[in-house]
Design an enzyme around this catalytic site. Structure first.
Site, PDB file in Angstrom:
ATOM      1  N   ARG A 134      -1.876  96.301  42.799  1.00  0.00           N
ATOM      2  CA  ARG A 134      -3.390  96.807  42.588  1.00  0.00           C
ATOM      3  C   ARG A 134      -3.850  97.918  43.317  1.00  0.00           C
ATOM      4  NH1 ARG A 134      -7.275  95.385  46.616  1.00  0.00           N
ATOM      5  NH2 ARG A 134      -7.514  93.283  47.591  1.00  0.00           N
ATOM      6  N   HIS A 184     -10.972  95.136  45.654  1.00  0.00           N
ATOM      7  CA  HIS A 184     -10.762  93.394  45.362  1.00  0.00           C
ATOM      8  C   HIS A 184     -11.370  93.384  44.468  1.00  0.00           C
ATOM      9  CE1 HIS A 184     -10.076  89.165  44.886  1.00  0.00           C
ATOM     10  NE2 HIS A 184     -11.894  89.494  45.236  1.00  0.00           N
ATOM     11  N   TYR A 187      -7.971  97.200  55.198  1.00  0.00           N
ATOM     12  CA  TYR A 187      -6.969  96.701  55.501  1.00  0.00           C
ATOM     13  C   TYR A 187      -5.438  96.847  54.458  1.00  0.00           C
ATOM     14  CZ  TYR A 187      -8.342  94.393  50.775  1.00  0.00           C
ATOM     15  OH  TYR A 187      -9.111  94.984  49.797  1.00  0.00           O
TER      16      TYR A 187
HETATM   17  C1  LIG Z   1     -10.886  77.964  44.514  1.00  0.00           C
HETATM   18  C2  LIG Z   1     -11.594  79.347  44.851  1.00  0.00           C
HETATM   19  N1  LIG Z   1     -10.952  79.322  46.279  1.00  0.00           N
HETATM   20  C3  LIG Z   1     -11.796  80.692  46.853  1.00  0.00           C
HETATM   21  C4  LIG Z   1     -12.086  81.219  45.903  1.00  0.00           C
HETATM   22  C5  LIG Z   1     -12.584  83.120  46.660  1.00  0.00           C
HETATM   23  N2  LIG Z   1     -11.848  83.913  45.849  1.00  0.00           N
HETATM   24  C6  LIG Z   1     -11.651  84.673  45.290  1.00  0.00           C
HETATM   25  S1  LIG Z   1     -10.559  86.078  44.724  1.00  0.00           S
HETATM   26  C7  LIG Z   1      -9.758  85.213  46.080  1.00  0.00           C
HETATM   27  C8  LIG Z   1      -8.294  85.814  46.727  1.00  0.00           C
HETATM   28  C9  LIG Z   1      -7.697  85.602  45.437  1.00  0.00           C
HETATM   29  O1  LIG Z   1      -6.354  86.143  45.302  1.00  0.00           O
HETATM   30  P1  LIG Z   1      -5.180  86.134  44.919  1.00  0.00           P
HETATM   31  O2  LIG Z   1      -5.248  84.918  43.928  1.00  0.00           O
HETATM   32  O3  LIG Z   1      -3.467  86.903  44.984  1.00  0.00           O
HETATM   33  O4  LIG Z   1      -6.002  87.049  42.727  1.00  0.00           O
HETATM   34  P2  LIG Z   1      -6.429  88.684  43.142  1.00  0.00           P
HETATM   35  O5  LIG Z   1      -7.695  88.846  43.029  1.00  0.00           O
HETATM   36  O6  LIG Z   1      -5.440  89.733  43.835  1.00  0.00           O
HETATM   37  O7  LIG Z   1      -5.797  88.969  41.190  1.00  0.00           O
HETATM   38  C10 LIG Z   1     -10.807  84.246  46.855  1.00  0.00           C
HETATM   39  C11 LIG Z   1     -10.182  83.731  47.638  1.00  0.00           C
HETATM   40  C12 LIG Z   1     -11.958  81.622  45.041  1.00  0.00           C
HETATM   41  N3  LIG Z   1     -12.578  82.155  43.593  1.00  0.00           N
HETATM   42  N4  LIG Z   1     -11.924  80.047  44.220  1.00  0.00           N
END
Ligand SMILES: Cc1ncc(C[n+]2csc(CCOP(=O)(O)OP(=O)(O)O)c2C)c(N)n1
Length: 382
Positions: A276, A280, A289
């Site tokens: 990406r 975020h 980071y």
């Molecule tokens: C069950 C849950 N735990 C924690 C979160 C907080 N959270 C939001 S986005 C994220 C990171 C997700 O990363 P990834 O799955 O790699 O997806 P990306 O955002 O990179 O598309 C986290 C930990 C959440 N939304 N849902």
């Protein structure tokens, strides 16, 4: 220079090559499958290049998707959107995920996947509704067979498996494609979804967009697995590793995975290696980071540029066609801007609607309290 002859793909051929007996290998390849390299060069692969019209369509949709995404990001800076998770750089995943599905199939996106949702045909303004802070998803999930964009990580993997399995039990020819991030593969829900999908041979395609980070947590702190595609093996689900910035390779792999699922061949776990380019969300500072060098290296592997180079080299895309596409993208951005000039109207009391079919006594009391507070004159803080 004359373009080299290419093999054009046909889904049936792909199914035979990749999904026919004895099926996909459970283990993914060591290196990501690729068809088109970073500078648009064709690379040797067990996959076949999609047809010219498919490649042109993918390119057009990626250009439109990127413009939509850039406009949405700009709207967060103007306070018009409360939040927007950009998928800039991940357009090849987003666009192929939506275009390989048949009308009767379902897409299960996350918060990151607005471009996939728009590509599937959902109105761009309706797509942005929830990011404006409204309580509902803005579009009718049944109209385009697109589930609401899921924020609780990996919960949509279970929704996808449940829907696909139920549809098959009812004799329907329906495939579910679920999008998830690298971070979501660490969730228990993903393991449970893979287990059930494997046992039931559910018609599901899991597409992991491995963009290297779960917010600020790098992949190395997320897993010790050789690849995320390996995570299918223990569940009896074949894993395929593919270059996530190569729309041609992704289209070939996902088309075969959907066809395989529809033919009763069971689920597939596809890991797409991508990046990406933005933070975020608008609430994140990615410079804390990620290094500038890392971001620059991925800019050189841009998914749109590489397809554009291929199409130009093959005489399929010229300057007037690029200009016309650029004008179409600007029209889309203008539509998004014009549709978001008004403040979103939300009734705070709607918070309590649709929580339960029959509201509990506690919810009714809370609703009453809020109604009284809203009705009280300004400054009255009883
Ligand atoms: C069950 C849950 N735990 C924690 C979160 C907080 N959270 C939001 S986005 C994220 C990171 C997700 O990363 P990834 O799955 O790699 O997806 P990306 O955002 O990179 O598309 C986290 C930990 C959440 N939304 N849902």
């Amino acid at each position: 220079m004359a373009a080299p002859p290419v093999q054009q793909s046909h889904p049936d051929d792909l199914v035979r090559e990749l999904a026919g007996p004895p099926g996909w290998d459970l283990l993914p390849t060591a290196e990501p499958l690729q068809l088109v390299g970073p500078t648009g060069e064709q690379v040797g692969s067990q996959l076949r290049l999609p047809a010219d019209d498919v490649l042109l369509d993918l390119h057009r949709r990626m250009v439109l998707g990127r413009r939509f995404d850039a406009q949405a990001t700009a709207l967060t800076r103007q306070g018009r959107l409360a939040v927007y998770p950009s998928s800039r750089g991940q357009e090849a995943c987003q666009v192929t995920a939506a275009t390989v599905l048949r009308p009767q199939d379902w897409l299960f996106p996350t918060y990151r996947d607005s471009v996939a949702v728009v590509t599937r045909g959902v109105d761009p303004l309706e797509t942005l509704t929830q990011f404006r802070g409204d309580w509902h998803t803005g579009f009718d999930p049944y109209a385009h067979r697109v589930a609401p964009q899921c924020t609780p990580l990996a919960t949509n993997t279970l929704h996808a498996v449940g829907l696909a399995h139920a549809a098959r039990l009812q004799g329907q020819d329906t495939v579910a494609l679920v999008l998830l991030g690298d971070g979501a593969t660490s969730e228990g829900d993903t393991a449970e979804a893979l287990t059930c999908a494997g046992v039931w041979r559910a018609p599901v395609v899991f597409l992991v967009q491995n963009n290297g980070y779960a917010i600020s947590v790098p992949l190395a702190k997320q897993t010790a697995a050789p690849s995320l595609a390996h995570k299918g093996v223990g569940h009896g689900v074949p894993g395929v590793l593919v270059d996530g910035n190569d729309a041609a390779a992704l289209h070939a792999v996902l088309t075969a995975a959907v066809a395989r699922a529809a033919a009763g061949g069971g689920p597939t776990l596809v890991e797409a290696r991508t990046y990406r380019m933005e933070a975020h969300t608008n609430a994140d500072d990615a410079t804390r980071y990620r290094s500038a060098e890392e971001v620059a290296a991925w800019r050189d592997r841009d998914p749109i540029t590489r397809l554009e180079c291929l199409l130009t080299d093959r005489g399929l895309l010229d300057a007037p066609a690029r200009e016309a596409l650029s004008a179409e993208a600007e029209q889309l951005a203008a539509l998004v801007r014009e549709g978001t000039t008004q403040e979103a109207e939300a009734d705070p009391l709607a918070l309590f609607d649709h929580v339960y079919a029959e509201p509990t006594a506690q919810l009714r009391a809370q609703r009453q309290l809020l109604a009284e507070e809203l009705a009280a004159p300004a400054g009255d803080d009883r």
